[in-house]
Design a protein around this motif. Structure first.
Motif, PDB file in Angstrom:
ATOM      1  N   ALA A 271      -7.537   1.932  -1.420  1.00 25.76           N
ATOM      2  CA  ALA A 271      -7.004   1.114  -0.328  1.00 25.76           C
ATOM      3  C   ALA A 271      -5.896   0.176  -0.798  1.00 25.76           C
ATOM      4  N   ASP A 272      -5.934  -0.249  -2.055  1.00 26.29           N
ATOM      5  CA  ASP A 272      -4.904  -1.152  -2.568  1.00 26.29           C
ATOM      6  C   ASP A 272      -3.578  -0.443  -2.811  1.00 26.29           C
ATOM      7  N   ASP A 273      -3.629   0.866  -3.054  1.00 22.95           N
ATOM      8  CA  ASP A 273      -2.407   1.621  -3.353  1.00 22.95           C
ATOM      9  C   ASP A 273      -1.762   2.249  -2.116  1.00 22.95           C
ATOM     10  N   VAL A 274      -2.446   2.239  -0.980  1.00 28.89           N
ATOM     11  CA  VAL A 274      -1.904   2.868   0.224  1.00 28.89           C
ATOM     12  C   VAL A 274      -0.894   1.925   0.874  1.00 28.89           C
TER      13      VAL A 274
ATOM     14  N   VAL B 154      -1.484   8.910  -6.923  1.00 33.66           N
ATOM     15  CA  VAL B 154      -2.697   9.614  -7.329  1.00 33.66           C
ATOM     16  C   VAL B 154      -2.809   9.559  -8.848  1.00 33.66           C
ATOM     17  N   PRO B 155      -3.812   8.849  -9.370  1.00 41.59           N
ATOM     18  CA  PRO B 155      -3.996   8.831 -10.828  1.00 41.59           C
ATOM     19  C   PRO B 155      -4.584  10.163 -11.295  1.00 41.59           C
ATOM     20  N   LEU B 156      -4.102  10.642 -12.409  1.00 40.29           N
ATOM     21  CA  LEU B 156      -4.629  11.886 -12.960  1.00 40.29           C
ATOM     22  C   LEU B 156      -6.025  11.647 -13.516  1.00 40.29           C
ATOM     23  N   PRO B 157      -6.901  12.633 -13.422  1.00 42.54           N
ATOM     24  CA  PRO B 157      -8.263  12.446 -13.928  1.00 42.54           C
ATOM     25  C   PRO B 157      -8.286  12.284 -15.448  1.00 42.54           C
ATOM     26  N   LEU B 158      -9.221  11.503 -15.914  1.00 49.23           N
ATOM     27  CA  LEU B 158      -9.493  11.265 -17.342  1.00 49.23           C
ATOM     28  C   LEU B 158      -8.370  10.528 -18.067  1.00 49.23           C
TER      29      LEU B 158
ATOM     30  N   ASP C 217      -7.183   3.572 -19.139  1.00 44.66           N
ATOM     31  CA  ASP C 217      -6.452   2.378 -18.718  1.00 44.66           C
ATOM     32  C   ASP C 217      -5.643   1.782 -19.867  1.00 44.66           C
ATOM     33  N   LEU C 218      -5.703   2.369 -21.012  1.00 45.36           N
ATOM     34  CA  LEU C 218      -5.051   1.865 -22.212  1.00 45.36           C
ATOM     35  C   LEU C 218      -3.534   1.855 -22.061  1.00 45.36           C
ATOM     36  N   PHE C 219      -2.915   0.716 -22.277  1.00 44.67           N
ATOM     37  CA  PHE C 219      -1.461   0.531 -22.236  1.00 44.67           C
ATOM     38  C   PHE C 219      -0.848   0.922 -20.884  1.00 44.67           C
ATOM     39  N   GLY C 220      -1.615   0.891 -19.827  1.00 40.08           N
ATOM     40  CA  GLY C 220      -1.101   1.253 -18.507  1.00 40.08           C
ATOM     41  C   GLY C 220      -0.831   2.740 -18.359  1.00 40.08           C
ATOM     42  N   LEU C 221      -1.475   3.550 -19.173  1.00 37.66           N
ATOM     43  CA  LEU C 221      -1.251   4.998 -19.134  1.00 37.66           C
ATOM     44  C   LEU C 221      -1.677   5.597 -17.798  1.00 37.66           C
TER      45      LEU C 221
ATOM     46  N   THR D 197       1.171   7.670 -15.397  1.00 36.77           N
ATOM     47  CA  THR D 197       0.996   9.102 -15.144  1.00 36.77           C
ATOM     48  C   THR D 197       0.568   9.395 -13.710  1.00 36.77           C
ATOM     49  N   ALA D 198       0.461   8.358 -12.879  1.00 42.47           N
ATOM     50  CA  ALA D 198       0.073   8.561 -11.481  1.00 42.47           C
ATOM     51  C   ALA D 198       1.201   9.267 -10.723  1.00 42.47           C
ATOM     52  N   ILE D 199       0.816  10.130  -9.822  1.00 40.10           N
ATOM     53  CA  ILE D 199       1.766  10.947  -9.075  1.00 40.10           C
ATOM     54  C   ILE D 199       1.912  10.378  -7.661  1.00 40.10           C
ATOM     55  N   PRO D 200       3.147  10.066  -7.234  1.00 39.95           N
ATOM     56  CA  PRO D 200       3.317   9.543  -5.871  1.00 39.95           C
ATOM     57  C   PRO D 200       3.176  10.657  -4.830  1.00 39.95           C
ATOM     58  N   VAL D 201       2.468  10.333  -3.752  1.00 41.01           N
ATOM     59  CA  VAL D 201       2.260  11.271  -2.652  1.00 41.01           C
ATOM     60  C   VAL D 201       2.657  10.555  -1.368  1.00 41.01           C
ATOM     61  N   GLU D 202       3.478  11.213  -0.547  1.00 42.61           N
ATOM     62  CA  GLU D 202       3.988  10.601   0.670  1.00 42.61           C
ATOM     63  C   GLU D 202       3.921  11.596   1.822  1.00 42.61           C
ATOM     64  N   ALA D 203       3.617  11.063   3.022  1.00 44.11           N
ATOM     65  CA  ALA D 203       3.607  11.892   4.222  1.00 44.11           C
ATOM     66  C   ALA D 203       4.145  11.073   5.383  1.00 44.11           C
ATOM     67  N   SER D 204       4.811  11.744   6.308  1.00 47.37           N
ATOM     68  CA  SER D 204       5.352  11.094   7.498  1.00 47.37           C
ATOM     69  C   SER D 204       4.925  11.871   8.733  1.00 47.37           C
ATOM     70  N   ALA D 205       4.787  11.125   9.831  1.00 47.15           N
ATOM     71  CA  ALA D 205       4.470  11.737  11.115  1.00 47.15           C
ATOM     72  C   ALA D 205       5.284  11.041  12.187  1.00 47.15           C
TER      73      ALA D 205
END
Length: 151
Positions: free
Chosen positions: A86-89, A117-121, A124-128, A132-140
């Protein structure tokens, strides 16, 4: 000398070792790739549903205050259902033609929902995990009735 030659040419038991080695080298990254794609797909479907349903709720509401309240309820439900953070939306709304008050009767409302979207596994070390999080966007886009907000 003969014992050494027999040891070098004897292949007994090496197939199992090769299978285990190649299996680890190929299967572990493949399993990680499948799980990462599954997480990304789930979040993508959630973002798309959030944008579509929020736009629909706004266009079907009788007035602006009801539209805001209903859109917040819909967004909270979708965030909970799809496991979005909810904080990232981030959600943005724009209307065409552009006016000072949005939404308004006769306008076309565009809802854009963005999350990461954070990748699994990823640790949190050094903000990794953030890098590596992938941005996802949608519009309507949804057309609002000319009689909207008239009571």
């Amino acid at each position: 000398m003969r014992r050494w030659n027999r040891w070098v040419t004897d292949d007994e038991g090496s197939a199992a070792l090769e299978f285990i080695t190649v299996g680890l080298i190929l299967l572990v990254p493949l399993v990680y790739l499948i799980s990462a794609l599954g997480v990304i797909q789930e979040q993508t479907l959630g973002v798309e549903a959030a944008a579509r349903h929020t736009a629909r709720v706004i266009s079907l509401a009788p007035d602006a205050q009801t539209a805001l309240a209903r859109s917040e309820q819909v967004l909270a439900g979708i965030v909970d259902e799809y496991g979005l953070d909810a904080d990232d939306v981030e959600i943005t709304m724009s209307c065409a033609p552009a006016r000072s008050d949005c939404p308004t009767a006769g306008a076309t409302v565009t809802i854009t929902v963005l999350t990461r979207v954070p990748l699994p596994l990823m640790p949190d070390l050094f903000g990794l995990d953030r890098s590596t999080a992938i941005p996802v966007e949608a519009s309507a886009v949804q057309k609002i009735s000319r009689l909207w907000g008239g009571g």
